[in-house]
Design an enzyme around this catalytic site. Structure first.
Site, PDB file in Angstrom:
ATOM      1  N   THR A   1       0.822  -1.209   0.000  1.00 35.03           N
ATOM      2  CA  THR A   1       0.000   0.000   0.000  1.00 35.03           C
ATOM      3  C   THR A   1       0.854   1.257   0.000  1.00 35.03           C
ATOM      4  OG1 THR A   1      -1.826  -1.131   1.110  1.00 35.03           O
ATOM      5  CG2 THR A   1      -1.785   1.272   1.237  1.00 35.03           C
TER       6      THR A   1
ATOM      7  N   GLN B   1      -5.439  -1.628  -3.190  1.00 38.64           N
ATOM      8  CA  GLN B   1      -5.159  -0.293  -2.656  1.00 38.64           C
ATOM      9  C   GLN B   1      -4.224   0.438  -3.621  1.00 38.64           C
ATOM     10  OE1 GLN B   1      -4.628  -3.185  -1.065  1.00 38.64           O
ATOM     11  NE2 GLN B   1      -5.610  -3.158   0.944  1.00 38.64           N
TER      12      GLN B   1
ATOM     13  N   ASP C   1      -8.105   3.825  -1.006  1.00 35.72           N
ATOM     14  CA  ASP C   1      -6.963   4.422  -0.297  1.00 35.72           C
ATOM     15  C   ASP C   1      -6.383   5.624  -1.048  1.00 35.72           C
ATOM     16  OD1 ASP C   1      -7.442   2.319   1.369  1.00 35.72           O
ATOM     17  OD2 ASP C   1      -5.413   1.533   1.364  1.00 35.72           O
TER      18      ASP C   1
ATOM     19  N   ASP D   1     -12.234   3.221   1.908  1.00 31.45           N
ATOM     20  CA  ASP D   1     -11.289   3.829   2.867  1.00 31.45           C
ATOM     21  C   ASP D   1     -10.465   4.927   2.204  1.00 31.45           C
ATOM     22  OD1 ASP D   1     -12.196   1.809   4.567  1.00 31.45           O
ATOM     23  OD2 ASP D   1     -10.524   0.479   4.094  1.00 31.45           O
TER      24      ASP D   1
END
Length: 373
Positions: free
Chosen positions: A132, A168, A191, A218
């Site tokens: 990530t 992500q 993300d 998110d």
């Protein structure tokens, strides 16, 4: 604008930059004397000796943002970035403090820094996936970073890479203290905006004003103390899922010792998705910090119908239920803010709200005093 396919998504990222790039690359308007660097001078008429100019067509000191960052060794430099799409990854080390980036046209749609790595994208050297953090198009570790009128994007798409499960794809990871973003855009899916810190014990303060952030899962996350003032959060349509929830706007991971997490004030959340297909937030307790106690306060913000008003919060892990975290609201409006099940909408009292303000969160740092500079 509806963004559903790979083509339309990438078209959106570069929307508006074509004409502006032509101006800066010697087009008609430039021939008439219009500078690609706007009111910020030029290599022949610098604002000062610590100002560097970036232009993709060679009219500046550097043609890439990373080259200019590398040249800006030390503290207190300014990069003036001409209109264009800069397809590259950029890293600002902790040593390059008090660095300022200015979008020359003063319209964030014209200056786009974009790349397309994801968590599961394999590194060229064969050492494994990026993860990530490694997926970030832009990474900022330095204190005192300021960006104005710039788009930070990651245009990696799930539909283009069905073989990758680590989806992500970070547009920017910010870790430095006193990091300010004014009139910027942050584009991605999962993300998008990683508002974080360099260490569990580092309570990095960050300020986002009059910004636009979009994504699905998110898409604003991390452990920084971050204030979002007068911002627009946009949840995206998803054609890869058959039903709700499509995703989550916020996923804070605030350290338990930090008294201040994310504050959203005087903002709005809108959606391309069907009504109630998005949650407002879920707490992220990462494996690297099992004691985290995520904190989010959303106040005086309009929540559109895309937010599930009945159950706006949910768990990322049953081990860390959202009810045990520090989630609260105050005087929000809109269909997504309707209080139908009071237990699911923790509300601040007026007295409590007095300690949930930008000044309370950011202390002696007052970045809003420079918003019009």
């Amino acid at each position: 604008m509806t963004l559903r396919t790979g083509t339309s998504r990438r078209s959106f990222v570069v929307a508006g930059v074509g004409a502006a790039l032509a101006l800066g690359a010697g087009g008609t308007a430039h021939a008439r004397g219009r500078s690609p660097f706007g009111r910020y001078g030029s290599p022949s008429a610098r604002l000062d000796g610590r100002t560097l100019y970036v232009h993709p067509g060679g009219l500046g000191d550097h043609t890439t943002v990373q080259a200019a960052v590398t040249a800006a060794n030390g503290s207190g430099h300014t990069l003036v970035i001409a209109p264009g799409t800069y397809r590259e990854t950029v890293a600002v080390s902790a040593a390059r403090t008090e660095l300022t980036w200015l979008g020359a046209s003063e319209d964030a749609r014209d200056v786009v820094i974009v790349y397309d790595n994801a968590n599961g994208t394999q590194k060229p050297d064969g050492s494994g996936p990026y993860g990530t953090t490694g997926s970030a198009t832009t990474t900022v570790q330095a204190d005192g970073f300021t960006a104005r009128d710039i788009t930070f994007a990651n245009d990696w798409l799930r539909a283009d890479h069905p073989e990758i499960t680590g989806t992500q794809a970070v547009a920017i990871k910010v870790q430095g203290d006193r990091s300010a973003f004014l009139r910027c855009r942050f584009l991605g899916h999962q993300d998008t905006l990683y508002a974080d810190s360099l260490a569990l014990t580092a309570f990095a303060r960050q300020y986002f004003a009059h910004c636009y952030v979009e994504g699905d899962v998110d898409f604003v996350f991390g452990r920084a103390t971050a204030v979002f003032a007068h911002c627009h959060f946009r949840t995206l349509e998803r054609t890869d899922l058959a039903g709700a929830p499509y995703g989550f706007v916020f996923a804070p991971s605030t350290a338990v010792a930090n008294p201040r997490g994310y504050l959203v004030t005087d903002s709005r959340v809108t959606s391309e998705a069907p009504n109630a297909f998005y949650k407002l937030a879920r707490p992220w307790v990462p494996g690297s910090d099992s004691t985290a106690r995520p904190m989010l306060t959303v106040r005086e913000t309009r929540l559109g119908a895309g937010i599930d008003a009945v159950e706006p919060y949910t768990n990322m892990s049953a081990t860390y239920p959202w009810q045990s975290q520090r989630f609260a609201e105050y005087r929000n409006s809109g269909p997504g803010a309707e209080i139908t099940v009071p237990a699911n909408r923790p509300q601040l009292t007026r007295a409590e709200a007095a300690s949930h303000t930008p000044r309370a969160y950011l202390g002696d740092w007052t970045p809003w005093s420079r918003e019009e500079c």
